[in-house]
Design a protein around this motif. Structure first.
Motif, PDB file in Angstrom:
ATOM      1  N   ASP A 164       0.819  -1.219   0.000  1.00 30.64           N
ATOM      2  CA  ASP A 164       0.000   0.000   0.000  1.00 30.64           C
ATOM      3  C   ASP A 164       0.848   1.263   0.000  1.00 30.64           C
ATOM      4  OD1 ASP A 164       0.857  -0.054   2.630  1.00 30.64           O
ATOM      5  OD2 ASP A 164      -1.082   0.522   3.470  1.00 30.64           O
ATOM      6  N   LYS A 165       2.158   1.124   0.125  1.00 31.90           N
ATOM      7  CA  LYS A 165       3.055   2.271  -0.059  1.00 31.90           C
ATOM      8  C   LYS A 165       4.413   1.780  -0.553  1.00 31.90           C
ATOM      9  CE  LYS A 165       1.875   3.512   4.466  1.00 31.90           C
ATOM     10  NZ  LYS A 165       1.171   2.339   4.960  1.00 31.90           N
ATOM     11  N   THR A 166       5.120   2.697  -1.160  1.00 29.52           N
ATOM     12  CA  THR A 166       6.455   2.313  -1.616  1.00 29.52           C
ATOM     13  C   THR A 166       7.525   2.968  -0.744  1.00 29.52           C
ATOM     14  OG1 THR A 166       6.313   4.116  -3.178  1.00 29.52           O
ATOM     15  CG2 THR A 166       5.884   1.900  -4.032  1.00 29.52           C
ATOM     16  N   GLU A 167       7.075   3.966   0.027  1.00 26.97           N
ATOM     17  CA  GLU A 167       7.999   4.628   0.957  1.00 26.97           C
ATOM     18  C   GLU A 167       7.274   4.808   2.272  1.00 26.97           C
ATOM     19  OE1 GLU A 167       9.828   8.171  -0.439  1.00 26.97           O
ATOM     20  OE2 GLU A 167      10.369   7.249  -2.350  1.00 26.97           O
ATOM     21  N   MET A 168       7.975   4.659   3.357  1.00 28.39           N
ATOM     22  CA  MET A 168       7.310   4.793   4.665  1.00 28.39           C
ATOM     23  C   MET A 168       8.316   5.135   5.754  1.00 28.39           C
ATOM     24  SD  MET A 168       6.644   0.724   5.394  1.00 28.39           S
ATOM     25  CE  MET A 168       6.455   0.722   7.173  1.00 28.39           C
ATOM     26  N   PRO A 210       9.700  -3.997  -3.551  1.00 26.21           N
ATOM     27  CA  PRO A 210      10.540  -3.201  -2.650  1.00 26.21           C
ATOM     28  C   PRO A 210       9.744  -2.138  -1.894  1.00 26.21           C
ATOM     29  CG  PRO A 210      10.732  -2.379  -4.888  1.00 26.21           C
ATOM     30  CD  PRO A 210       9.705  -3.475  -4.917  1.00 26.21           C
ATOM     31  N   VAL A 211      10.223  -1.782  -0.708  1.00 23.55           N
ATOM     32  CA  VAL A 211       9.646  -0.648   0.014  1.00 23.55           C
ATOM     33  C   VAL A 211      10.800   0.093   0.705  1.00 23.55           C
ATOM     34  CG1 VAL A 211       9.115  -2.065   2.061  1.00 23.55           C
ATOM     35  CG2 VAL A 211       7.956   0.121   1.738  1.00 23.55           C
ATOM     36  N   LYS A 212      10.752   1.423   0.575  1.00 23.02           N
ATOM     37  CA  LYS A 212      11.817   2.216   1.215  1.00 23.02           C
ATOM     38  C   LYS A 212      11.345   2.593   2.613  1.00 23.02           C
ATOM     39  CE  LYS A 212      14.465   4.279  -2.417  1.00 23.02           C
ATOM     40  NZ  LYS A 212      13.991   4.817  -3.680  1.00 23.02           N
ATOM     41  N   VAL A 213      12.130   2.253   3.610  1.00 20.49           N
ATOM     42  CA  VAL A 213      11.752   2.581   4.985  1.00 20.49           C
ATOM     43  C   VAL A 213      12.770   3.572   5.538  1.00 20.49           C
ATOM     44  CG1 VAL A 213      11.113   1.670   7.238  1.00 20.49           C
ATOM     45  CG2 VAL A 213      10.871   0.225   5.221  1.00 20.49           C
ATOM     46  N   GLN A 214      12.234   4.629   6.152  1.00 22.77           N
ATOM     47  CA  GLN A 214      13.095   5.670   6.711  1.00 22.77           C
ATOM     48  C   GLN A 214      13.062   5.567   8.235  1.00 22.77           C
ATOM     49  OE1 GLN A 214      14.913   8.207   5.041  1.00 22.77           O
ATOM     50  NE2 GLN A 214      15.628   8.615   7.143  1.00 22.77           N
ATOM     51  N   THR A 242       2.663   1.651   9.283  1.00 20.44           N
ATOM     52  CA  THR A 242       2.489   0.216   9.018  1.00 20.44           C
ATOM     53  C   THR A 242       2.334   0.024   7.512  1.00 20.44           C
ATOM     54  OG1 THR A 242       0.129   0.444   9.371  1.00 20.44           O
ATOM     55  CG2 THR A 242       1.396  -0.426  11.210  1.00 20.44           C
ATOM     56  N   LEU A 243       2.728  -1.137   7.076  1.00 16.64           N
ATOM     57  CA  LEU A 243       2.663  -1.458   5.650  1.00 16.64           C
ATOM     58  C   LEU A 243       1.682  -2.609   5.462  1.00 16.64           C
ATOM     59  CD1 LEU A 243       4.135  -1.120   2.790  1.00 16.64           C
ATOM     60  CD2 LEU A 243       5.473  -3.109   3.489  1.00 16.64           C
ATOM     61  N   THR A 244       0.807  -2.464   4.483  1.00 15.79           N
ATOM     62  CA  THR A 244      -0.086  -3.583   4.166  1.00 15.79           C
ATOM     63  C   THR A 244       0.363  -4.202   2.849  1.00 15.79           C
ATOM     64  OG1 THR A 244      -1.888  -2.489   5.294  1.00 15.79           O
ATOM     65  CG2 THR A 244      -2.496  -4.262   3.802  1.00 15.79           C
ATOM     66  N   ALA A 245       0.560  -5.494   2.882  1.00 26.21           N
ATOM     67  CA  ALA A 245       0.952  -6.220   1.668  1.00 26.21           C
ATOM     68  C   ALA A 245      -0.164  -7.203   1.339  1.00 26.21           C
ATOM     69  CB  ALA A 245       2.248  -6.980   1.916  1.00 26.21           C
ATOM     70  N   PHE A 253      -1.408  -8.957   4.698  1.00 23.39           N
ATOM     71  CA  PHE A 253      -0.478  -8.954   5.833  1.00 23.39           C
ATOM     72  C   PHE A 253      -0.235  -7.514   6.268  1.00 23.39           C
ATOM     73  CE2 PHE A 253       0.617 -12.484   3.059  1.00 23.39           C
ATOM     74  CZ  PHE A 253       0.712 -13.557   3.945  1.00 23.39           C
ATOM     75  N   THR A 254      -0.057  -7.310   7.547  1.00 21.96           N
ATOM     76  CA  THR A 254       0.288  -5.970   8.024  1.00 21.96           C
ATOM     77  C   THR A 254       1.651  -6.037   8.701  1.00 21.96           C
ATOM     78  OG1 THR A 254      -2.046  -5.602   8.410  1.00 21.96           O
ATOM     79  CG2 THR A 254      -0.541  -4.047   9.432  1.00 21.96           C
ATOM     80  N   LEU A 255       2.533  -5.163   8.282  1.00 23.28           N
ATOM     81  CA  LEU A 255       3.878  -5.153   8.856  1.00 23.28           C
ATOM     82  C   LEU A 255       4.124  -3.835   9.573  1.00 23.28           C
ATOM     83  CD1 LEU A 255       5.907  -6.558   5.812  1.00 23.28           C
ATOM     84  CD2 LEU A 255       5.060  -7.822   7.795  1.00 23.28           C
ATOM     85  N   SER A 256       4.669  -3.920  10.767  1.00 22.68           N
ATOM     86  CA  SER A 256       5.051  -2.683  11.445  1.00 22.68           C
ATOM     87  C   SER A 256       6.528  -2.744  11.814  1.00 22.68           C
ATOM     88  CB  SER A 256       4.150  -2.431  12.655  1.00 22.68           C
ATOM     89  OG  SER A 256       4.070  -3.602  13.417  1.00 22.68           O
TER      90      SER A 256
END
Ligand code: BGC
Length: 753
Positions: free
Chosen positions: A555-559, A660-664, A564-567, A620-623
């Motif tokens: 649901d996002k490519t950067e966070m 891929p997802v960019k995490v800051q 949280t990220l939903t896949a 799936f939800t990732l935090s």
């Protein structure tokens, strides 16, 4: 009266007595104050309630109870609901037997395939172990019976189990050996925790304040009581109490009780510590006694069917070239004594007096099945006559099913396994049958994993593990396709014992220290990092249908690491039979990470049922924790900024889709610059370039921005660049001729300002 009020009316002697058992299984409650006596009992995969003749090693008979598949088997179901349901049934049966606490789940990490209690434990992966255990706890405790999550902590071997010292670095402890306990405590609030026998970094778990109080209570918020494993309390009971061990088991250890009284009287032990321990124990006792359900009955027949269902949902189809499922009208040969007398549970404290055991041969009544025992379970050496008979029976059939595994004598609490091989006569039986019958399938009954030198000679392998009392019907359900196999391995199967990461230092050294030198690289984390072939990877398991994954969407490519990220991923049943698929989600650390990290780690899984042609979207939800590693300098979980890889996979070696997802990172870590900080580190400072410019200009690296390539090959520009960037300030100053004066200190002041 509440616990506090009761404690205020107890004598010092009564309080000391409450802190150890009355006998093997009962607590010494202050009955004169109206607190009924309560009992605890093993666990984890069935109830082992004993009467007068009691022991903690499974020696004496216990009341008849349902024997469920062991932890190693059931974990392969990857099924949270199944664990919850099993917990509910166990909790209800505990009410029927008047047991206040069930001693389980057992969730230690399978560090080595030799671990003697691996059959009781769930996985090599802490996330999987934690998720499943949480549901077991929720189930048991929903019936107002407590659990005891065991064995806390870093207790992954049986060798010298009561004294060995697990030497584990902090990051490994936090990332591998504690997270399953952490998840249970934080999310399912277990009534009790059982501390382990071993030492952890020099201190016995029973007197390890860091584990029992600092982490368990202060960090994770545990609010039940800690009990010792049976005999795990050290000879200094006061020290254990102060560390956070409330209940010593078993009882009655008069010396320990006397020490408590003496130490309170002499002032060595603050009575408030004793009161607090008593309150914690009584809180749980009252929770149980005030909400008893004495009318509860055990449904043994229903439980047997449930044990069958669990086994069928858990056993793993490792290999199938199309031979399975078998046809019911085929002429079949069952070879191997385990077809008749199955191995279905492990030895030691988890051993239950099974209510009704049904083996495969008995379950096959009415089918066209011939049988030969093939080996003697009491022996290791092959018996030529038994082999010959088995080969003959196999040759006369359309298909042969060989039942083999590991014997009771080779796998039990109290000792580690010595080898990954099955007994010689079991291996010989597989070879003999495979030679006589080209359609050979092997069913393996074993609590852990084995090597399979015969794998290429057989057409199918069903890994039954230790499948509980209904192992026979469950095996047949899968062999004949009445149930479609859906289990997947909760542990890696290495090709050889020597491949496993703890191989060199599993048993410990002369000083009884077992160094966990492989660090976080346990199981697939190691095999992946080393790019090693395995016999079967973590997460592997076949079905009689096929599944296709597509459209992994984030649901996002950067966070930020606080988001949280939903896949989501689509999974389709592309075969002809209804089936269940365990969809695994792994997270891979940034490729350019500067930290030693596994290639990927399991961070999510879902089991979905699909009719032929049906497609479902799994979410799936990732935090933060899904991306984080434990940073010891800040004593916290930390997400390094970078590009992470999200993978949807059928197994740890079968990744179907990735994104891929960019995490800051949002954690500011203030670097303290010292004379040992390097130029590269200075350049990471927002004003680093400017600050260091002056010094650099005067050094031999002054012209570094445009270095010449040395045509003689003496030193290349790249090497020069490395030398410059990796040079500490102190050396740089010396090359710049600036060791005198205040330049160095000025530089540090500017950087640290
Ligand atoms: C085992 C525990 C068990 C206890 C009571 C010990 O030997 O390590 O897992 O709960 O005995 O039987």
């Amino acid at each position: 009266m509440n616990a506090k009020q009761i404690v205020s009316q107890m004598t010092l002697e009564e309080k000391a007595a409450l802190c150890s058992g009355k006998n093997f299984w009962e607590l010494q409650t202050p009955e004169r104050l109206g607190v009924p006596n309560v009992m605890v009992s093993d666990g984890p995969c069935g109830i082992r309630k004993q009467g007068e003749e009691a022991d903690h090693l499974g020696l004496n008979q216990s009341v008849p109870a349902t024997s469920y598949p062991t932890g190693s088997c059931m974990a392969c179901s990857f099924d949270r609901d199944l664990f919850k349901k099993q917990g509910e049934v166990l909790g209800s049966d505990c009410q029927a037997e008047n047991l206040s606490v069930l001693l389980g789940p057992a969730i230690n990490i399978k560090r080595s395939p030799l671990g003697g209690r691996n059959f009781e434990y769930l996985s090599e992966d802490p996330y999987l172990a934690g998720e499943l255990a949480k549901n077991y706890i929720d189930g048991v405790q929903s019936n107002n019976v407590g659990v005891s999550v065991k064995h806390y902590a870093a207790n992954s071997q049986e060798y010298n189990r009561m004294s060995s010292d697990s030497v584990v670095d902090e990051r490994t402890l936090r990332e591998i050996y504690l997270p399953a306990f952490e998840a249970c405590v934080k999310e399912s609030k277990p009534w009790t925790i059982m501390c382990s026998y071993n030492r952890v970094n020099g201190l016995f778990a029973a007197e390890n304040k860091y584990l029992l109080t600092d982490i368990l209570r202060d960090e994770w918020g545990f609010d039940g009581y800690v009990m010792s494993d049976w005999g795990a309390t050290t000879s200094d009971r006061t020290k254990c109490l102060e560390a956070g061990l409330e209940l010593e088991m078993p009882g009655k250890n008069f010396a320990a009780d006397e020490q408590i009284v003496r130490d309170v009287q002499s002032g060595r032990l603050d009575e408030a510590v004793l009161d607090r321990a008593c309150e914690r124990i009584l809180n749980i006792v009252l929770r149980y006694t005030e909400n008893r359900k004495p009318e509860t009955k055990i449904d043994f027949a229903g439980n047997h069917e449930f044990a069958r269902k669990i086994a069928a949902e858990s056993m793993v189809l490792l290999k199938n070239d199309g031979i399975l499922p078998l046809k019911k009208d085929a002429k079949i040969a069952f070879l191997g004594k385990f077809a008749e007398t199955p191995r279905f549970q492990g030895g030691g404290s988890s051993h239950v007096n099974a209510y009704q055991v049904t083996g495969a041969l008995e379950a096959a009544k009415g089918l066209n099945v011939a049988y030969a025992p093939g080996y003697d379970t009491a022996k290791n050496e092959p018996d030529p006559a038994l082999l010959e008979e088995a080969a003959k029976v196999a040759a006369e059939a359309d298909v042969a099913v060989v039942f083999v595994g590991i014997t009771d004598a080779m796998e039990s609490e109290g000792m580690d396994r010595k080898s990954l091989h099955m007994p010689e006569n079991h291996e010989a039986l597989v070879e003999a049958v495979a030679k006589a019958q080209k359609n050979t399938v092997v069913v393996v009954m074993c609590g852990g994993n084995i090597v399979m030198p015969w794998i290429d000679d057989v057409r199918g392998v069903l890994y039954a593990y230790l499948g509980g009392e209904a192992v026979g019907p469950a095996t047949l359900d899968l062999l004949f396709g009445d149930v479609n196999p859906s289990g997947k391995l909760a542990e890696s199967f290495p090709k050889a014992l020597a491949d496993n990461p703890s191989y060199l230092y599993f048993f410990g050294d002369e000083q009884n220290k077992t160094e966990y030198r492989e660090g976080v690289f346990v199981g697939y984390r190691y095999y992946d990092k080393k790019e090693m072939d395995v016999l079967f990877p973590f997460g592997h398991g076949l079905s009689y249908t096929t599944f296709e994954y597509s459209d992994l969407t984030l649901d996002k490519t950067e966070m930020l690491d606080t988001d949280t990220l939903t896949a989501t991923v689509k999974v389709k049943n592309t075969g002809a039979m209804k089936g269940k698929e365990i969809v695994q989600l792994y997270v891979g650390a940034p490729k350019d990470t500067k930290t030693l990290r596994p290639v990927k780690e399991l961070r999510g899984f879902e089991k979905v049922e699909l009719a032929p042609g049906e497609e479902k979207t799994v979410s799936f939800t990732l935090s933060k924790r899904a991306f984080a590693y434990y940073r010891t300098d800040i004593k916290d979980w930390y997400v390094e900024s970078g590009e992470y890889c999200i993978m949807a996979a059928k197994s740890s070696r079968d990744v179907c889709c990735a994104a891929p997802v960019k995490v800051q990172s949002t954690t500011q870590i203030k670097r303290v610059y010292t004379m040992n900080s390097t130029v590269a580190e200075i350049l990471e400072h927002p004003h680093g370039q400017e600050i260091i410019g002056k010094v650099l200009a005067n050094s031999m690296f002054g012209g570094m921005s445009n270095p010449e390539v040395d045509s003689q090959g003496v030193m290349t520009s790249e090497a020069m660049m490395h030398m410059g960037l990796e040079m500490p300030i102190r050396s740089l100053l010396s090359f710049a001729g600036s060791t005198k004066g205040t330049l160095g200190q000025d530089l540090l002041d500017a950087l640290n300002a």
